[in-house]
Design an enzyme around this catalytic site. Structure first.
Site, short mmCIF file in Angstrom:
data_model
loop_
_atom_site.label_atom_id
_atom_site.label_comp_id
_atom_site.label_asym_id
_atom_site.label_seq_id
_atom_site.Cartn_x
_atom_site.Cartn_y
_atom_site.Cartn_z
N GLY A 214 0.87 -1.17 -0.19
CA GLY A 214 -0.09 0.12 -0.23
C GLY A 214 0.83 1.20 0.14
N ASP A 244 -4.81 -5.04 -9.13
CA ASP A 244 -4.91 -5.64 -10.36
C ASP A 244 -4.17 -4.95 -11.41
OD1 ASP A 244 -6.73 -7.36 -9.21
OD2 ASP A 244 -8.58 -6.10 -9.89
#
Ligand code: RIB
Length: 296
Positions: A214, A244
């Site tokens: 992240g 993705d």
């Protein structure tokens, strides 16, 4: 040089809410948006937008929802000769996005859960890289990895959503891509021990473990060593599809001949750019946008 993505295709129904509902609670949100999604289709679109010749093998149903992911893949230039149409419902994902940009996703798998090993391309020799996720049956993932290895194709698995898989799969994986939660679950460790957890997965035969962190960037661990990639800073609107985008762009860059550090950098930048707009595929950057951000 081309990428084959074997995975799911969904229609995403997105609703913005101030905060995600608690169990048993109803919250009122904004207008619903309907977009193409599914981790497999998302990663195929990300790879194609990043410039890789990309083919998709997956399944949609025989209902009106089938056209949403199919048309999005087609307009991104993805080869659809291995997209199956089955007489079952199409996959649908119900997504709530809260004001802090975090999402909660419930997937009705539909046709994705019926993609079988028989649906895979007969011949993998046209492809250089195979990219998969875990929204299709585990036996199909394993069969695709076995076929890929027989043809000398590099295998990338994004172990999302996280669940157990056959021990036979580990040594077939050239690259395993996980977030911190998926890594801890697969390694059987507490969160926050990324380096030792990733090393334990290398011992199972994986070629390289890539961990997305992240806002802390990403790290890659191979038998040759470890390297970290700092995060590309953006203002986060919605994280849906960021992972993705990371996976699709990583595959596209590797397929184009980049080494792992270069591919990790491009994937990180692309994943960050995908957080600046609402939705999964709608937010994915083009190759020139990725190159622009890398240069800037
Ligand atoms: O990773 C995001 C995706 O997960 C969404 O597009 C949704 O369809 C689910 O598969």
């Amino acid at each position: 040089m081309s990428v084959l993505v074997v995975g799911s295709a969904n229609t995403d129904i997105l609703v913005r809410v101030r905060r995600a509902p608690l169990p048993g609670e109803t919250v009122l949100g904004g207008d619903a948006e309907v977009q193409a999604g599914g981790k497999g289709a998302n990663q195929a679109v990300a790879a194609a937008r990043a410039g890789a010749a990309t083919a998709f093998c997956g399944a949609v149903g025989g209902d009106t929802f089938a056209s949403v992911p199919r048309e999005a893949l087609r307009s991104a230039g993805v080869d659809l000769q291995h997209l199956r149409e089955l007489t079952v419902p199409s996959g649908i994902a119900l997504i709530t996005i809260s004001d802090d940009g975090e999402n909660s996703i419930t997937v009705a798998s539909g046709a994705n859960a019926r993609l079988s090993p028989e649906d895979l391309p007969a011949d993998f020799s046209n492809f250089n890289h195979l990219l998969m996720q875990q929204e299709i049956p585990p036996q199909t993932v394993l069969a695709a990895a076995q076929k890929a290895k027989q043809s000398g194709v590099q295998v990338l698995l994004n172990a999302a959503p996280s669940h157990e898989f056959s021990n036979n799969l580990w040594p077939l994986l050239d690259y395993l891509i996980v977030n911190e939660h998926e890594l801890a679950q697969l390694a059987g460790t507490a969160e926050g021990q990324e380096e030792s957890a990733a090393r334990s997965l290398l011992e199972r035969g994986v070629g390289a473990v890539i961990v997305t962190l992240g806002g802390r960037g990403s790290l890659a661990i191979t038998p040759a060593g470890l390297f970290r990639q700092a995060a590309h800073k953006v203002v986060v609107v919605d994280t849906t599809g960021a992972g993705d985008t990371f996976c699709g762009v990583l595959a596209a860059w590797l397929c184009g001949g980049s080494d792992l550090p270069e591919a990790l950098k491009a994937a990180g930048v692309a994943g960050a750019l995908a957080c600046t707009k609402l939705g999964a595929q709608a937010a994915m950057p083009t190759r020139s946008e990725i190159e622009g951000a890398l240069a800037g």
